[in-house]
Design a protein around this motif. Structure first.
Motif, PDB file in Angstrom:
ATOM      1  N   TYR A 107       0.849  -1.190   0.000  1.00 34.47           N
ATOM      2  CA  TYR A 107       0.000   0.000   0.000  1.00 34.47           C
ATOM      3  C   TYR A 107       0.889   1.245   0.000  1.00 34.47           C
ATOM      4  O   TYR A 107       1.915   1.259   0.647  1.00 34.47           O
ATOM      5  CB  TYR A 107      -0.904   0.007   1.236  1.00 34.47           C
ATOM      6  CG  TYR A 107      -1.792   1.241   1.316  1.00 34.47           C
ATOM      7  CD1 TYR A 107      -2.987   1.293   0.619  1.00 34.47           C
ATOM      8  CD2 TYR A 107      -1.398   2.352   2.062  1.00 34.47           C
ATOM      9  CE1 TYR A 107      -3.790   2.424   0.676  1.00 34.47           C
ATOM     10  CE2 TYR A 107      -2.196   3.486   2.124  1.00 34.47           C
ATOM     11  CZ  TYR A 107      -3.383   3.523   1.431  1.00 34.47           C
ATOM     12  OH  TYR A 107      -4.166   4.643   1.474  1.00 34.47           O
TER      13      TYR A 107
ATOM     14  N   MET B 228      -8.358   0.125  -2.157  1.00 37.91           N
ATOM     15  CA  MET B 228      -8.363  -1.261  -1.677  1.00 37.91           C
ATOM     16  C   MET B 228      -9.674  -1.615  -0.980  1.00 37.91           C
ATOM     17  O   MET B 228     -10.338  -0.764  -0.382  1.00 37.91           O
ATOM     18  CB  MET B 228      -7.183  -1.513  -0.744  1.00 37.91           C
ATOM     19  CG  MET B 228      -7.195  -0.701   0.523  1.00 37.91           C
ATOM     20  SD  MET B 228      -5.737  -1.056   1.552  1.00 37.91           S
ATOM     21  CE  MET B 228      -5.809   0.368   2.661  1.00 37.91           C
TER      22      MET B 228
ATOM     23  N   LYS C  16      -4.569  -7.954  -0.860  1.00 36.67           N
ATOM     24  CA  LYS C  16      -4.423  -6.497  -0.937  1.00 36.67           C
ATOM     25  C   LYS C  16      -5.670  -5.788  -0.426  1.00 36.67           C
ATOM     26  O   LYS C  16      -6.224  -4.894  -1.066  1.00 36.67           O
ATOM     27  CB  LYS C  16      -4.090  -6.056  -2.370  1.00 36.67           C
ATOM     28  CG  LYS C  16      -2.770  -6.612  -2.885  1.00 36.67           C
ATOM     29  CD  LYS C  16      -2.474  -6.127  -4.292  1.00 36.67           C
ATOM     30  CE  LYS C  16      -1.142  -6.678  -4.783  1.00 36.67           C
ATOM     31  NZ  LYS C  16      -0.824  -6.226  -6.169  1.00 36.67           N
ATOM     32  N   PHE C  17      -6.100  -6.182   0.749  1.00 37.30           N
ATOM     33  CA  PHE C  17      -7.220  -5.516   1.391  1.00 37.30           C
ATOM     34  C   PHE C  17      -6.848  -5.145   2.819  1.00 37.30           C
ATOM     35  O   PHE C  17      -5.932  -5.712   3.410  1.00 37.30           O
ATOM     36  CB  PHE C  17      -8.482  -6.393   1.377  1.00 37.30           C
ATOM     37  CG  PHE C  17      -8.373  -7.690   2.146  1.00 37.30           C
ATOM     38  CD1 PHE C  17      -8.767  -7.772   3.480  1.00 37.30           C
ATOM     39  CD2 PHE C  17      -7.905  -8.843   1.519  1.00 37.30           C
ATOM     40  CE1 PHE C  17      -8.696  -8.965   4.182  1.00 37.30           C
ATOM     41  CE2 PHE C  17      -7.829 -10.053   2.204  1.00 37.30           C
ATOM     42  CZ  PHE C  17      -8.225 -10.113   3.541  1.00 37.30           C
TER      43      PHE C  17
END
Length: 301
Positions: free
Chosen positions: A91, A97, A131-132
């Motif tokens: 990030y 996201m 990717k959260f």
């Protein structure tokens, strides 16, 4: 980690950003490549002629610390409430996201902060892969459980705080809970409220060892699930998991049947399975749970 259930509950960018809480919503599915299946098409960012533009609701937040485990606080109900979050490696990303709110179970007096931190840690590896962002609020109940009057507004404040400090996709907010936290997730995701995240906020949700009769239907003073579930504004995708020796197994199975009878579709908007184990958090299944959540987004009508 095993957490006992609490005894009682006191319990866009296509045109412009759209407020999820201000209007009805429907469920959309993202292209498979978004979740790692296949290759994205040429010009998948949608900024070239003929590009594959897709809907999103970036919050545009900035200023939060990243990556890794973080602690933040929100002022709500006249007091500061701490919550725990995990920002995935890599990030900030090109696109906003997704966000996953995870709710712990009730393990007794004084256990809630540790339970929230542990759940955040349990989800970290899956968050890096998917990717959260993960947020883990802390229950306020004296027995480590959730108090709707105090905690539901806190959930809303936490999501808004995250949206202000990180760039999340408001169309891809998901919720997951264990035990008492799962009961609460049923209640949040199937109803509409102005003071809390609700069915207009979540794209999909999941529970482990949570039951509808606790807060939603078929309990004392509640409508029957037969009458309640068909009236839900949309068949929000739901992921159900329970241990094969969990005392709540039969209840979760009954909930699955109630969802199917009300129009949810097995393998599409509903995923149910039991796993070998008791009343415990199925950490080994977290990647599969995320794969269920990942394609879904909440669309405005």
């Amino acid at each position: 980690m095993t957490t006992r259930r609490f005894a009682c509950i006191g319990v866009a960018i296509i045109a412009a950003m759209v407020s999820a809480s201000a209007q009805p919503a429907s469920t959309g599915r993202l292209p498979p490549w978004v979740c790692g299946a296949g290759m994205p098409p040429l010009f998948s960012d949608g900024f070239e002629p003929g590009g594959d533009a897709r809907y999103s609701e970036p919050s545009g937040g900035s200023g939060g610390t990243y990556p890794g485990a973080q602690t933040r606080s929100v002022f709500v109900g006249g007091q500061w409430r701490a919550y725990y979050l995990y920002v995935p490696t890599g990030y900030p990303f090109v696109e906003p996201m997704p966000l996953l709110m995870v709710l712990h179970g009730a393990g007794g007096a004084g256990t809630a902060p540790a339970a929230a931190q542990a759940l955040r840690t349990d989800w970290a590896a899956t968050a890096n892969g998917g990717k959260f962002m993960v947020i883990a609020p802390v229950a306020s109940g004296a027995s480590g459980g959730w108090m709707p009057g105090a905690d539901y507004p806190m959930f809303k404040a936490v999501i808004e705080d995250v949206a202000a400090h990180y760039n999340i996709d408001r169309s891809r907010i998901h919720g997951w809970g264990f035990s008492a936290g799962a009961d609460v997730m049923h209640d949040l995701a199937l109803k509409q409220r102005s003071t809390a995240p609700d069915i207009r906020s979540f794209a999909a949700y999941g529970i482990s060892a949570g039951v509808l009769p606790a807060l939603v239907c078929n309990g004392n003073g509640q409508p029957s699930c037969t009458s309640f579930l068909p009236q839900v504004s949309r068949p929000i995708p739901v992921h159900l998991r329970v241990g094969s020796s969990d005392p709540y197994l039969s209840y979760v199975q009954a909930d699955r049947n109630a969802f199917l009878a009300a129009g949810w579709s097995s393998g599409s908007t509903l995923d149910y399975a039991s796993f070998n184990g008791g009343h415990e958090i199925p950490t080994a299944q977290f990647p599969a749970i995320w794969q269920f959540f990942c394609p879904f987004q909440r669309l405005p009508d």
